[in-house]
Write an enzyme that holds these catalytic residues in place. Structure first.
Site, short mmCIF file in Angstrom:
data_model
loop_
_atom_site.label_atom_id
_atom_site.label_comp_id
_atom_site.label_asym_id
_atom_site.label_seq_id
_atom_site.Cartn_x
_atom_site.Cartn_y
_atom_site.Cartn_z
N CYS A 344 9.28 -29.26 -32.34
CA CYS A 344 9.53 -28.73 -33.68
C CYS A 344 10.42 -29.69 -34.47
O CYS A 344 11.65 -29.68 -34.30
CB CYS A 344 10.19 -27.36 -33.59
SG CYS A 344 10.55 -26.64 -35.22
N CYS A 347 13.16 -27.92 -36.61
CA CYS A 347 14.29 -27.36 -35.86
C CYS A 347 15.22 -28.46 -35.35
O CYS A 347 16.43 -28.41 -35.52
CB CYS A 347 13.80 -26.54 -34.68
SG CYS A 347 12.62 -25.25 -35.11
N ASP A 348 14.64 -29.42 -34.65
CA ASP A 348 15.43 -30.37 -33.87
C ASP A 348 15.69 -31.69 -34.58
O ASP A 348 16.54 -32.47 -34.14
CB ASP A 348 14.73 -30.64 -32.53
CG ASP A 348 14.52 -29.37 -31.73
OD1 ASP A 348 15.35 -28.45 -31.87
OD2 ASP A 348 13.53 -29.27 -30.99
#
Length: 521
Positions: A344, A347-348
């Protein structure tokens, strides 16, 4: 800090606060502390129910806690909860202020009954769409039970902690100083891990349920649509899902769901669940199917068993278990998952600020990921197995305009390298020369498509070599009374809007089957 429109909206929400409480901030002389101070002053200026102190002595600065007189609440934010976490802040303000949660009454009682000492820490990023679910779940648990404490930490702001703990994926959750989990979790999932008897109790309760007319296995768009269409027919309907929302929960921007100009995956997933709950549907979450035992004769019941030990019976079954991210399947990938191997970018990505990363895959997802990451990291290397990228032309033009992106085609990733703690590079084979080459980097984002969640069905009904459930135009499988819909099937074009339609179709077909099979000769 907050614009006029946001202040107006927040003021309306804060009118729901019924019990006064105070915010205690721990600040230093940094710009971020001044930014947080401005945010908190904006909040307390909107209601007389909340007061502010700035004399906190927490080691993490800037941070703040929410404290209600007469209540022992351990809830703290370390950082400035804006972006995706602004909703988490608003909910925390409301819940500490006495506004009731929408959580089911039996789950609330289960949280209140937890004994022991639970010190949770959650590392999040402001661009992570998965993180708010974890933050909001643990915040609520901290409000309900004084044995549970929680601090939500902005990983991008507290980089020293991220480096020390080797955190390369968010949300990352620690309990009493030890790794507790990574990825999306809700209250029920967290309870299942800390209340060890809960799973067995739930399994026993499920197995005692009466047979359903329609049992939907899966809670993504196809499963939600199937449940709604079945329930509207007035028949007994159940949904058993590993996680309600499915793959949609991992999707960032959605701009092609007809009639909704723009939304985000988690928001759409919540809307799907809320819509299903408007009907008399028995929703059983955190249930991963393990086997389908089809009826042997007409008029008998199908049975689905689950990894929890539970089993359910039904006259008809709709399989809507969806798909998951495809993995590379190379040495080192599993060892370094969440230690540099990620799926992701939204997200990361912030955790790799200023570092070198690779994106595996040259389709739309891969190129979009590379474009997004290029604005955060130092350098992006995109590797594509084919001789050319497969993404839309407009995306390719944008990609090739970026100065810190390198594209390598005809590249087959063969190994993920690491030092035992984190990713240090990858090895790929040049498919033209057969030469092996190494790229030194800190992160790898895998974007190579999806795999159907159908392993549990092998040998039971007809699947394609790729594992897709073979269905006809009515959503019927090779088993009478068993239907399927969504990304787990052979229906082309894995899109949310298509899955919703296919779920409705399968449900209508199941209802038609029920009518025909129960009609007198």
């Amino acid at each position: 800090m907050l614009d006029a429109n946001l202040k107006t909206q927040l003021k309306a929400y804060l009118e729901k606060v019924t019990q006064p409480f105070e915010i205690v901030a721990s600040l230093d002389d940094s710009d971020k502390s001044r930014e947080l101070s401005a945010l908190l002053h904006d909040i307390v200026g909107l209601t007389d129910k909340i007061s502010l102190r700035e004399d906190g002595n927490d080691a993490r600065k800037p941070s703040f806690s929410l404290n209600r007189p007469g209540a022992d609440i351990g809830l703290r934010f370390a950082g400035i909860p804006m972006g995706h976490e602004f909703t988490s802040l608003v909910l925390a303000l409301l819940q500490v202020g006495g506004h009731p949660s929408k959580l089911a009454a039996e789950v609330i009682e289960q949280v209140k009954g937890i004994q022991g000492r639970f010190e949770f820490e959650t590392y999040f990023s402001l661009s992570c769409q998965n993180c708010p679910d974890v933050v909001q779940a643990l915040n609520l648990m901290a409000v309900l039970n004084p044995n549970i404490r929680h601090v939500a930490i902005d990983g991008a702001l507290f980089q020293d902690e991220v480096e020390r703990r080797q955190i390369m994926s968010v949300p990352s959750i620690y309990l009493n100083g030890e790794v507790f989990g990574q990825g999306r979790m809700g209250v029920e999932e967290i309870l299942a891990k800390i209340d060890t008897g809960a799973a067995a109790r739930d399994a026993e309760k499920m197995s005692g349920k009466d047979a359903f007319d329609v049992l939907v296995v899966g809670g993504g768009p196809a499963g939600a649509s199937a449940a709604i269409y079945a329930a509207r027919k007035g028949i007994r309907t159940g949904v058993a899902a590993e996680r309600f929302g499915g793959q949609v929960l991992d999707t960032m921007a959605i701009e092609n769901f007809i009639s909704v100009q723009e939304t985000e995956g988690p928001k759409l997933a919540r809307a799907l669940e809320e819509h299903v709950r408007q009907y008399e549907v028995d929703i059983m979450n955190l249930q991963r199917a393990s086997a389908l035992i089809p009826a042997k004769h007409a008029g008998e019941l199908h049975e689905v068993t689950f990894e929890s030990g539970a089993s359910l019976k039904a006259k008809t079954v709709i399989l809507a278990t969806g798909a998951r991210w495809r993995e590379m399947g190379v040495p080192g990938e599993k060892e370094y998952k969440a230690k540099g191997v990620c799926f992701c970018p939204h997200c990361d990505g912030p955790l790799f600020k200023g570092k070198r990363v690779a994106v595996i895959g040259g389709g739309n997802s891969g190129v979009e990921a590379a474009i997004d990451l290029a604005g955060i990291v130092a350098h992006v290397t995109l590797l594509e197995f084919d001789s050319k990228l497969r993404a839309d032309a407009v995306l390719q033009r944008k990609l090739f305009s970026l100065p810190n992106v390198e594209v390598i085609s005809s590249a087959q990733t063969t190994e993920v390298k690491g030092d035992g703690q984190k990713v240090t590079g990858l090895v790929y084979k040049d498919r033209n020369s057969e030469a092996l080459k190494t790229v030194e980097l800190e992160g790898i984002f895998v974007q190579i498509g999806l795999l159907p969640n159908s392993e549990w069905l092998k040998g039971t009904l007809e699947l394609t070599p790729r594992g897709e459930i073979i269905v006809d135009a009515r959503g019927e499988t090779s088993l009478p009374g068993v239907f399927a819909a969504g990304d787990v099937t052979t229906v082309p074009y894995k899109q949310i809007v298509i899955a919703v339609g296919e779920g409705a179709k399968a449900s209508l077909s199941a209802f038609d089957h029920l009518i025909r099979s129960s009609a007198p000769a």
